[in-house]
Each structure stands twice: as C-alpha cells, then as structure tokens.
Scaffold this motif. Structure first.
Motif, PDB file in Angstrom:
ATOM      1  N   LEU A 167      31.716 -47.462  45.427  1.00  0.00           N
ATOM      2  CA  LEU A 167      30.629 -47.297  46.383  1.00  0.00           C
ATOM      3  C   LEU A 167      30.034 -45.920  46.123  1.00  0.00           C
ATOM      4  CD1 LEU A 167      28.958 -47.914  48.975  1.00  0.00           C
ATOM      5  CD2 LEU A 167      30.805 -46.773  50.259  1.00  0.00           C
ATOM      6  N   LEU A 168      28.761 -45.856  45.751  1.00  0.00           N
ATOM      7  CA  LEU A 168      28.114 -44.579  45.510  1.00  0.00           C
ATOM      8  C   LEU A 168      27.560 -44.034  46.821  1.00  0.00           C
ATOM      9  CD1 LEU A 168      26.247 -45.272  42.153  1.00  0.00           C
ATOM     10  CD2 LEU A 168      28.668 -44.785  42.589  1.00  0.00           C
ATOM     11  N   VAL A 169      27.692 -42.729  47.003  1.00  0.00           N
ATOM     12  CA  VAL A 169      27.315 -42.104  48.269  1.00  0.00           C
ATOM     13  C   VAL A 169      26.405 -40.916  48.009  1.00  0.00           C
ATOM     14  CG1 VAL A 169      28.140 -41.015  50.392  1.00  0.00           C
ATOM     15  CG2 VAL A 169      29.538 -42.777  49.270  1.00  0.00           C
ATOM     16  N   GLY A 170      25.212 -40.961  48.574  1.00  0.00           N
ATOM     17  CA  GLY A 170      24.312 -39.814  48.547  1.00  0.00           C
ATOM     18  C   GLY A 170      24.451 -39.059  49.851  1.00  0.00           C
ATOM     19  N   GLU A 176      18.350 -39.765  48.034  1.00  0.00           N
ATOM     20  CA  GLU A 176      18.279 -41.225  48.092  1.00  0.00           C
ATOM     21  C   GLU A 176      17.634 -41.851  46.855  1.00  0.00           C
ATOM     22  OE1 GLU A 176      17.075 -44.910  51.040  1.00  0.00           O
ATOM     23  OE2 GLU A 176      16.665 -42.845  51.681  1.00  0.00           O
ATOM     24  N   VAL A 179      20.025 -41.358  43.827  1.00  0.00           N
ATOM     25  CA  VAL A 179      21.252 -42.150  43.911  1.00  0.00           C
ATOM     26  C   VAL A 179      20.943 -43.647  43.822  1.00  0.00           C
ATOM     27  CG1 VAL A 179      23.205 -42.765  45.395  1.00  0.00           C
ATOM     28  CG2 VAL A 179      22.495 -40.375  45.195  1.00  0.00           C
ATOM     29  N   ALA A 180      19.843 -44.069  44.430  1.00  0.00           N
ATOM     30  CA  ALA A 180      19.463 -45.488  44.377  1.00  0.00           C
ATOM     31  C   ALA A 180      19.222 -45.942  42.937  1.00  0.00           C
ATOM     32  CB  ALA A 180      18.223 -45.725  45.225  1.00  0.00           C
ATOM     33  N   ALA A 183      22.565 -46.104  41.142  1.00  0.00           N
ATOM     34  CA  ALA A 183      23.296 -47.285  41.606  1.00  0.00           C
ATOM     35  C   ALA A 183      22.743 -48.549  40.956  1.00  0.00           C
ATOM     36  CB  ALA A 183      23.206 -47.387  43.127  1.00  0.00           C
ATOM     37  N   HIS A 188      26.403 -50.529  41.009  1.00  0.00           N
ATOM     38  CA  HIS A 188      27.256 -50.309  42.174  1.00  0.00           C
ATOM     39  C   HIS A 188      26.416 -50.247  43.450  1.00  0.00           C
ATOM     40  CE1 HIS A 188      30.561 -49.465  39.476  1.00  0.00           C
ATOM     41  NE2 HIS A 188      29.910 -48.462  38.916  1.00  0.00           N
ATOM     42  N   TYR A 190      25.391 -48.665  47.223  1.00  0.00           N
ATOM     43  CA  TYR A 190      25.317 -47.271  47.636  1.00  0.00           C
ATOM     44  C   TYR A 190      24.956 -47.156  49.111  1.00  0.00           C
ATOM     45  CZ  TYR A 190      20.201 -47.466  47.717  1.00  0.00           C
ATOM     46  OH  TYR A 190      18.899 -47.774  48.022  1.00  0.00           O
ATOM     47  N   ILE A 192      23.466 -43.855  51.936  1.00  0.00           N
ATOM     48  CA  ILE A 192      22.889 -42.519  52.002  1.00  0.00           C
ATOM     49  C   ILE A 192      23.190 -41.916  53.364  1.00  0.00           C
ATOM     50  CG2 ILE A 192      20.780 -41.145  51.889  1.00  0.00           C
ATOM     51  CD1 ILE A 192      21.541 -42.379  49.228  1.00  0.00           C
ATOM     52  N   ALA A 218      35.000 -44.608  46.895  1.00  0.00           N
ATOM     53  CA  ALA A 218      33.708 -43.978  47.160  1.00  0.00           C
ATOM     54  C   ALA A 218      33.504 -42.798  46.213  1.00  0.00           C
ATOM     55  CB  ALA A 218      33.635 -43.507  48.604  1.00  0.00           C
TER      56      ALA A 218
END
Length: 304
Positions: A167-170, A176, A179-180, A183, A188, A190, A192, A218
């Motif tokens: 799980l990718l987390v910004g 955003e 990271v989007a 992802a 993966h 995500y 934010i 994560a």
C-alpha cells in the motif's frame, strides 16, 4: 591535448560520492583531480590539479549541508573558468535552499531567490533531481542559467515494481499527483494523508481509513526526509489504523539530528533512499536518469 581528450568531460567532486563513478562511466568522463583543505582559521583552500584548458567540466556536489560547502564550490567553479575550462556545469542531485520561497513574516530573507542568483553567477548550467518546488512552477523562475530537472519517479517505480502486496502512502496533498502516478505505474493501491504543519519540527498527519489494507505492507513515499517528523506521524497514523508493517522510500535522505535512527527506533521496518545524498540507506541508483540530462547540457555547451 588530442581532440578526443578535449571532448571528454572532467567530473570534479570534493568528496567521494556514490554517483561519481556511475556518472563517469555513463558519460565517459574522467575524474577531475583537485586538492582542498581548510586553513587553521577555517578558510578554504582549493587547488585544481587537472589540465582543464578547453575541457567541459562538471561539478558533482552534495548540497545537503550547504553552508559549509557552498564557498569551496564557487571557489572551484571560478578557478576552473580562470584556468580555461570550456564550460562549468553543476550537477546537484539535491538542490538546497528551496524551502524559503516567500516572505512569510516581515523582514525574512527569501533565501531561495538569493541563493539562485548567487549560484547562477558561477556556473553555465544546472542539473538536479526532484527540487522541492512550491510557489515556483520551474527552476527557470529562480535560476538564470539553463537547468534540467530529473524526475526520480521512474527509479522508484522500478524499485516498487519488484515488490508485491504493498500500500503506497503519500503523507500530504502535495504528494498526491506524484504518488498516484507511481502507484499507477508500479501497480499498487495508494492513500493520501492530510498534513498540518504546526512548526519547523511539528506536524500532524491524518490518513483516510486504511483497515482494508491491514494485510499489506505500507510504504510511505516522500521526496525529502529532513527532520523525519512527517514520516514519524505518518507511521503512527498507519499503526493506529491497523497496519503492522510500515516502510519508507524517499528521493533525498537528509536525516537531520539522526532522524533515520529515530524512525527505525519508532518501528519503521524499512528505510530506502536514492543515491542523491550519500547515506547508508542508498539503494536506488538515479545515475541512469541523470546521465541523459547531463549529456543534453554538455551538448548545448559544446554548440555554444
């Protein structure tokens, strides 16, 4: 000097940097020889040992702690010009003094503009990786020399694409779009977070519900880790949401006040950075992305 030697760039660095040899290999550059030290009163001594007449010179600089490194850098740049270098370009994978880009309180120095004006006077071009732009759309609004910005996302995508069940987390809204895209390209999901900055070293991070991802690892993604407080608060929010294993990957790892050890001590299971700033966490090489940008600047310098 042979014509072939004249076309071979020289790459100078004040210290052994992880990007130095990979860039020399990719650019077919030679390592420039220099001598530097400090006089007893703290003043810098710089001496160029290589023959630079007619040569295009690159300065590879770690500017993560710039106040001690800036004067030797411009001393070297100007000395190369004095000795007959054809051009002097700066490769600063991490570009400092990007934070203060406006006057938030009366009397504050807008250091990003001042630093850019000063540095531009000593170099012919600039290449950097993921500068922390806020109120400026591009470096052209700050620097008066040609510049190229290298995006680190492809390197992060390649590294993340080798992992599964993430799980990718910004950490904030500013991340955003970045990271989007990472992802989407790495495959993966995500989320934010929302960050509230309460001071230089105090932030609050709020995440959307993550309980549905409690079986995933994560991975917090950020461009710069300085004090580490944003990552710490993000880590705590993920743990509160039921995520048991949290890692972090960042482009630039500054790690002020040994914040890397603090993050690991707080429960971060893994910490990875690119090799833009020398650190034990360097596990992602950005030289394949840097080399084409540098080659383009060298080509333009040769045509000038």
């Amino acid at each position: 000097m042979t014509p072939a030697a004249e076309k071979t760039p020289l790459l100078f660095a004040f210290q052994e940097l992880p990007l130095q040899q990979p860039l020399c290999d990719r650019l077919r550059a030679q390592v420039g020889q220099l001598e530097s030290r400090y006089f007893p009163d703290g003043e810098s001594y710089v001496r160029v040992l290589s023959d630079v007449v007619g040569r295009h010179c690159l300065l590879l600089a770690d500017l993560s702690h710039p106040d001690d490194r800036y004067l030797p850098l411009i001393f070297l740049a100007d000395t190369l010009r004095d000795l007959g270098a054809a051009s002097v370009g700066l490769v600063a994978p991490y570009l400092c003094y990007m934070r203060q880009d406006a006057r938030f309180q009366s009397g504050e120095a807008i250091t990003s503009k001042i630093f850019a004006r000063s540095l531009s006077a000593h170099i012919d071009w600039l290449v950097t990786v993921e500068p922390h732009l806020h109120r400026f759309r591009s470096l052209d609004q700050l620097y008066s020399v040609p510049s190229r910005v290298v995006q680190a996302a492809p390197a992060l995508v390649e590294w993340l694409g080798q992992r599964r069940h993430l799980l990718l987390v910004g950490p904030d809204a500013e991340s955003e779009q970045w990271v989007a895209e990472i992802a989407r390209r790495s495959g993966h999901p995500y989320v934010i977070g929302r960050k509230e900055r309460l001071g230089d070293r105090h932030v609050r991070v709020t995440l959307p519900p993550v309980e549905q991802y409690d079986d995933r690892v994560a991975v917090i993604i950020d461009d710069v880790i300085s004090s580490g407080h944003t990552i710490l608060k993000c880590l705590q929010a993920l743990e509160a949401g039921g995520i048991e294993q949290v890692e972090c990957v960042a482009v630039h790892g500054i790690f002020a006040d040994e914040s890397d050890a603090q993050l690991v001590g707080a429960g971060l299971a893994g910490l990875v950075t690119t090799n833009t700033v020398p650190h034990a966490t360097n596990d992602i090489d950005v030289s394949p992305l840097l080399a084409p940008a540098i080659q383009a600047c060298l080509k333009a310098a040769r045509e000038t």
